[in-house]
Scaffold this motif. Structure first.
Motif, PDB file in Angstrom:
ATOM      1  N   MET A 211       0.841  -1.187   0.000  1.00 15.82           N
ATOM      2  CA  MET A 211       0.000   0.000   0.000  1.00 15.82           C
ATOM      3  C   MET A 211       0.882   1.245   0.000  1.00 15.82           C
ATOM      4  SD  MET A 211      -3.295  -0.638   0.451  1.00 15.82           S
ATOM      5  CE  MET A 211      -4.420  -0.253   1.726  1.00 15.82           C
ATOM      6  N   ALA A 212       0.488   2.229  -0.738  1.00 24.83           N
ATOM      7  CA  ALA A 212       1.154   3.526  -0.726  1.00 24.83           C
ATOM      8  C   ALA A 212       0.091   4.580  -0.447  1.00 24.83           C
ATOM      9  CB  ALA A 212       1.827   3.802  -2.062  1.00 24.83           C
ATOM     10  N   VAL A 213       0.491   5.689   0.075  1.00 26.19           N
ATOM     11  CA  VAL A 213      -0.445   6.753   0.374  1.00 26.19           C
ATOM     12  C   VAL A 213      -0.194   7.902  -0.590  1.00 26.19           C
ATOM     13  CG1 VAL A 213      -1.152   8.416   2.116  1.00 26.19           C
ATOM     14  CG2 VAL A 213      -0.584   6.091   2.784  1.00 26.19           C
ATOM     15  N   SER A 214      -1.256   8.430  -1.160  1.00 27.63           N
ATOM     16  CA  SER A 214      -1.141   9.594  -2.024  1.00 27.63           C
ATOM     17  C   SER A 214      -1.759  10.772  -1.288  1.00 27.63           C
ATOM     18  CB  SER A 214      -1.870   9.333  -3.342  1.00 27.63           C
ATOM     19  OG  SER A 214      -1.742  10.454  -4.163  1.00 27.63           O
ATOM     20  N   PRO A 215      -0.960  11.465  -0.432  1.00 27.13           N
ATOM     21  CA  PRO A 215      -1.529  12.468   0.459  1.00 27.13           C
ATOM     22  C   PRO A 215      -1.774  13.843  -0.154  1.00 27.13           C
ATOM     23  CG  PRO A 215       0.789  12.237   0.907  1.00 27.13           C
ATOM     24  CD  PRO A 215       0.450  11.247  -0.178  1.00 27.13           C
ATOM     25  N   ILE A 216      -1.354  14.076  -1.379  1.00 27.33           N
ATOM     26  CA  ILE A 216      -1.470  15.421  -1.948  1.00 27.33           C
ATOM     27  C   ILE A 216      -2.139  15.328  -3.307  1.00 27.33           C
ATOM     28  CG2 ILE A 216      -0.167  17.423  -2.761  1.00 27.33           C
ATOM     29  CD1 ILE A 216       1.879  16.875  -0.671  1.00 27.33           C
ATOM     30  N   SER A 217      -3.113  16.205  -3.535  1.00 27.38           N
ATOM     31  CA  SER A 217      -3.831  16.222  -4.808  1.00 27.38           C
ATOM     32  C   SER A 217      -2.887  16.554  -5.959  1.00 27.38           C
ATOM     33  CB  SER A 217      -4.964  17.251  -4.760  1.00 27.38           C
ATOM     34  OG  SER A 217      -4.431  18.559  -4.846  1.00 27.38           O
ATOM     35  N   GLY A 218      -3.311  16.213  -7.174  1.00 26.87           N
ATOM     36  CA  GLY A 218      -2.494  16.468  -8.349  1.00 26.87           C
ATOM     37  C   GLY A 218      -2.167  17.934  -8.557  1.00 26.87           C
ATOM     38  N   ALA A 219      -3.157  18.815  -8.366  1.00 26.77           N
ATOM     39  CA  ALA A 219      -2.924  20.251  -8.567  1.00 26.77           C
ATOM     40  C   ALA A 219      -1.922  20.786  -7.554  1.00 26.77           C
ATOM     41  CB  ALA A 219      -4.240  21.019  -8.459  1.00 26.77           C
TER      42      ALA A 219
ATOM     43  N   ARG B  81       0.312  19.031  -5.971  1.00 29.67           N
ATOM     44  CA  ARG B  81       1.607  18.406  -6.252  1.00 29.67           C
ATOM     45  C   ARG B  81       2.318  19.132  -7.391  1.00 29.67           C
ATOM     46  NH1 ARG B  81      -0.049  13.445  -6.039  1.00 29.67           N
ATOM     47  NH2 ARG B  81      -0.271  13.139  -8.265  1.00 29.67           N
ATOM     48  N   ARG B  82       1.577  19.495  -8.437  1.00 27.35           N
ATOM     49  CA  ARG B  82       2.187  20.220  -9.561  1.00 27.35           C
ATOM     50  C   ARG B  82       2.700  21.589  -9.115  1.00 27.35           C
ATOM     51  NH1 ARG B  82      -1.888  17.553 -11.973  1.00 27.35           N
ATOM     52  NH2 ARG B  82      -3.387  19.272 -11.820  1.00 27.35           N
ATOM     53  N   LYS B  83       1.898  22.299  -8.321  1.00 21.78           N
ATOM     54  CA  LYS B  83       2.316  23.609  -7.817  1.00 21.78           C
ATOM     55  C   LYS B  83       3.543  23.466  -6.920  1.00 21.78           C
ATOM     56  CE  LYS B  83       1.827  28.007  -7.425  1.00 21.78           C
ATOM     57  NZ  LYS B  83       2.215  28.826  -8.553  1.00 21.78           N
ATOM     58  N   GLY B  84       3.528  22.465  -6.045  1.00 21.54           N
ATOM     59  CA  GLY B  84       4.666  22.222  -5.169  1.00 21.54           C
ATOM     60  C   GLY B  84       5.918  21.880  -5.947  1.00 21.54           C
ATOM     61  N   GLN B  85       5.769  21.102  -7.002  1.00 15.25           N
ATOM     62  CA  GLN B  85       6.914  20.736  -7.839  1.00 15.25           C
ATOM     63  C   GLN B  85       7.522  21.969  -8.487  1.00 15.25           C
ATOM     64  OE1 GLN B  85       6.048  17.595 -10.620  1.00 15.25           O
ATOM     65  NE2 GLN B  85       7.677  18.241 -11.998  1.00 15.25           N
ATOM     66  N   GLU B  86       6.682  22.847  -9.023  1.00 12.95           N
ATOM     67  CA  GLU B  86       7.175  24.083  -9.641  1.00 12.95           C
ATOM     68  C   GLU B  86       7.902  24.952  -8.613  1.00 12.95           C
ATOM     69  OE1 GLU B  86       3.718  25.991 -11.192  1.00 12.95           O
ATOM     70  OE2 GLU B  86       3.359  24.430 -12.686  1.00 12.95           O
ATOM     71  N   LEU B  87       7.257  25.131  -7.458  1.00 11.54           N
ATOM     72  CA  LEU B  87       7.858  25.981  -6.425  1.00 11.54           C
ATOM     73  C   LEU B  87       9.145  25.378  -5.875  1.00 11.54           C
ATOM     74  CD1 LEU B  87       4.679  27.130  -4.457  1.00 11.54           C
ATOM     75  CD2 LEU B  87       6.260  28.617  -5.704  1.00 11.54           C
TER      76      LEU B  87
ATOM     77  N   PHE C  21       7.786  16.204  -5.924  1.00  8.92           N
ATOM     78  CA  PHE C  21       6.915  16.715  -4.878  1.00  8.92           C
ATOM     79  C   PHE C  21       5.866  15.684  -4.466  1.00  8.92           C
ATOM     80  CE2 PHE C  21       4.229  19.599  -2.462  1.00  8.92           C
ATOM     81  CZ  PHE C  21       5.178  20.362  -1.833  1.00  8.92           C
ATOM     82  N   GLN C  22       6.330  14.468  -4.281  1.00  9.28           N
ATOM     83  CA  GLN C  22       5.505  13.382  -3.761  1.00  9.28           C
ATOM     84  C   GLN C  22       6.096  13.008  -2.409  1.00  9.28           C
ATOM     85  OE1 GLN C  22       2.672  11.987  -4.946  1.00  9.28           O
ATOM     86  NE2 GLN C  22       2.633  10.828  -3.062  1.00  9.28           N
TER      87      GLN C  22
END
Length: 193
Positions: A1-9, A11-17, A91-92
């Motif tokens: 099992m893995a947890v996906s704690p952050i929504s895609g939007a 995550r994308r914003k976090g990756q850019e920042l 940003f995962q």
């Protein structure tokens, strides 16, 4: 099992920042007037002689928490909840146990990735705390060095950026923290192989 704690939007914003933030930190290290991370209270640990890897900058925070930075990402750690690793380009959040946070890390492939957090909310809480520390740092850097310093740093970055101007970056990080913190409670998701 893995947890996906952050929504895609988010995550994308976090990756850019975070990609841009790692660029900023790299320039802060090389600042002609002196290493800004050291000035901010970070401690630098270089890899042992003969070992390849990235220097680790660690900031000891009140209450025993720590923020570790590398060119490839960051790890925010706490004594009780463990830590969360954020890769610069993904940003995962990856949860790591407390004892791992204490070990020297020089390369991203030495960070354990198959760990299950004590609850799905722990990586979210740690990610939010890490983001708020980044916002605090950017506010401090702007106050310390001025807006023109950050503008000059970004002019050196050869990537087109539709991200916020330097003076808005601390608030962009805080808005991301609020968005992640306000997401519905994360549920475990099956990992596909």
């Amino acid at each position: 099992m893995a947890v996906s704690p952050i929504s895609g939007a988010s995550r994308r914003k976090g990756q850019e920042l975070l990609n841009r933030q790692c660029w900023n930190w790299g320039r802060d290290i090389e600042r002609p007037e002196g290493n800004l991370l050291l000035e901010a209270g970070f401690f630098r640990r270089r890899p042992p002689e003969g070992e390849a890897g990235s220097s680790c900058y660690t900031l000891a925070l009140p209450n025993g928490d720590s923020l570790m930075l590398w060119g490839f990402g960051l790890l925010y750690g706490t004594p009780r909840k463990g830590g969360v690793y954020l890769n610069r380009y993904q940003f995962q959040p990856v949860w790591v146990p407390s004892e791992t946070v204490q070990e020297p890390i020089w390369k991203p492939d030495t960070i354990p990735t198959a760990q299950t957090p004590p609850s799905p909310r722990v990586p979210v809480d740690l990610t939010v705390a890490a983001i708020r520390r980044i916002a605090d740092y950017e506010e401090w850097a702007l106050a310390q060095c001025g807006l023109e310093y950050r503008r000059a740093v970004l002019r050196q970055w050869k990537r087109p950026s539709e991200q916020p101007p330097p003076q808005a970056v601390p608030q962009a990080w805080r808005a991301l923290a609020d968005a992640i913190d306000g997401q519905p409670h994360p549920e475990p998701v099956e990992e596909s192989n």
